[in-house]
Design an enzyme around this catalytic site. Structure first.
Site, mmCIF file in Angstrom:
data_model
loop_
_atom_site.group_PDB
_atom_site.id
_atom_site.type_symbol
_atom_site.label_atom_id
_atom_site.label_comp_id
_atom_site.label_asym_id
_atom_site.label_seq_id
_atom_site.Cartn_x
_atom_site.Cartn_y
_atom_site.Cartn_z
ATOM 1 N N GLU A 167 30.375 24.740 20.823
ATOM 2 C CA GLU A 167 29.333 23.712 20.886
ATOM 3 C C GLU A 167 28.001 24.278 20.411
ATOM 4 O OE1 GLU A 167 29.238 22.038 24.852
ATOM 5 O OE2 GLU A 167 31.376 21.519 24.783
ATOM 6 N N GLU A 227 30.090 13.986 19.180
ATOM 7 C CA GLU A 227 30.394 13.323 20.460
ATOM 8 C C GLU A 227 29.219 12.457 20.896
ATOM 9 O OE1 GLU A 227 32.111 15.794 23.497
ATOM 10 O OE2 GLU A 227 31.912 14.236 25.033
ATOM 11 N N SER A 260 37.870 20.392 28.352
ATOM 12 C CA SER A 260 38.059 19.232 29.232
ATOM 13 C C SER A 260 39.215 19.512 30.180
ATOM 14 C CB SER A 260 38.330 17.969 28.409
ATOM 15 O OG SER A 260 39.345 18.195 27.456
ATOM 16 N N ASP A 300 39.146 25.741 22.476
ATOM 17 C CA ASP A 300 37.720 25.743 22.816
ATOM 18 C C ASP A 300 37.274 27.104 23.333
ATOM 19 O OD1 ASP A 300 36.258 23.479 22.277
ATOM 20 O OD2 ASP A 300 36.765 22.470 24.151
HETATM 21 O O1 KIV Z 1 37.119 19.649 25.541
HETATM 22 C C1 KIV Z 1 37.319 18.605 24.926
HETATM 23 O O2 KIV Z 1 38.206 17.805 25.241
HETATM 24 C C2 KIV Z 1 36.448 18.311 23.795
HETATM 25 C C3 KIV Z 1 36.587 16.980 23.136
HETATM 26 C C4 KIV Z 1 35.879 15.968 23.948
HETATM 27 C C5 KIV Z 1 36.083 17.000 21.758
HETATM 28 O O3 KIV Z 1 35.662 19.113 23.431
#
Ligand code: KIV
Length: 279
Positions: free
Chosen positions: A116, A183, A46, A84
């Site tokens: 994911e 989510e 994000s 991530d």
């Molecule tokens: O990238 C992010 O902020 C996320 C959250 C929404 C779980 O993956």
């Protein structure tokens, strides 16, 4: 206090203690979140949308995540830092996923990675986890697939989609994921999944029955005012405070009331006199 580990996270679920997680992208935020005892910080992709101004998370690169992860890790001494894996840095094959997961741990300094995907990602999750890298899964609305979803919609509402999410969650757990983000999943389904799994679920727009919750920093701090997602709560209204502060600053620089002697530094008068005669 020692850093939060996957064992601590598992214990929280076992003891019925809810698990708060927020996203973080910089040193200062990590320091403050650590001081507030937030157990898990997610360097989420994000980042692309709330910090870098991209339209989606798809443009985020490994370099982006590694750079911001290092900053978060410098600030967070107690929280577990999860990073991530960006779009297309793990989907190609498990070898690619392992290489990039290792980079987030070795270069970025994270303690765990998130990716994911459900059932079809299980082999990849298993391979990364077998290398000793804790993996957090992420199912439901997975933003890296936004072009396939065609919008940010609640997932798993009908029987077929709900059953698939159940299978996805179970497959991730069996593959060795230590937690699973849900989510935009209906509350009841998220509750069912949370009860079926022994590992914790972390919800965002998935209701109160999840074992933990995650919020995007800019949403929870009220840094965005144009659009507040339904699943977000503003725990502060920082955009207002920032706008006010900037406006006051502009006013005071313009009218000369900033800086005063309190923000300024003096020198010896005799040195000044000497300087004044230098042509
Ligand atoms: O990238 C992010 O902020 C996320 C959250 C929404 C779980 O993956």
């Amino acid at each position: 206090m020692p850093r939060v580990t996957v064992r601590d996270v598992a214990e929280m679920k076992a003891n019925g203690r809810k698990i708060p997680m927020i996203t973080a992208y910089d040193y200062t935020t990590a320091l403050m979140a650590d001081a507030a005892d937030v157990p898990i910080l997610l360097v989420g992709d994000s980042l692309g949308m709330v910090v870098l101004g991209y339209e989606s998370t798809i443009q985020v690169t490994m370099e982006d995540i590694v750079h911001h992860c290092k900053a978060v890790v410098r600030g967070a001494k107690k929280a577990m830092v999860v990073a991530d894996l960006p779009f297309m840095t793990y989907q190609v094959d498990p070898a690619q996923a392992m290489t990039n997961a290792a980079r987030l741990i070795q270069d970025g300094g994270a303690q765990a990675v998130k990716l994911e995907g459900g059932e079809w990602m299980a082999d990849t999750v298993a391979r990364i986890a077998q290398c000793g890298i804790p993996v957090m899964g992420h199912i439901g609305l997975t933003p890296q697939s936004i072009n396939s979803f065609g919008g940010y919609r609640v997932q798993g509402r009908d029987r077929r989609a709900g059953a698939q999410l159940l299978r996805d969650a179970k497959a991730l757990e069996e593959a060795g994921a230590f937690a699973v983000v849900l989510e935009l999943v209906p509350t009841q389904l998220a509750g069912l999944i949370s009860r079926r799994l022994t590992v914790p679920t972390i919800g965002i727009g998935a209701g109160p029955e999840c074992d933990g919750q995650v919020q995007v920093l800019h949403d929870m701090l009220g840094l965005f005012t144009d659009f507040v997602p339904r699943h977000a709560r503003q725990f502060a209204k920082l955009a207002e405070s920032m706008r006010e502060a900037f406006a006051t600053y502009v006013e005071q620089v313009e009218d000369g009331s900033f800086p005063t002697s309190r923000q300024s530094f003096n020198m010896d008068e005799s040195v000044l006199e000497e300087l004044a005669v230098i042509p």
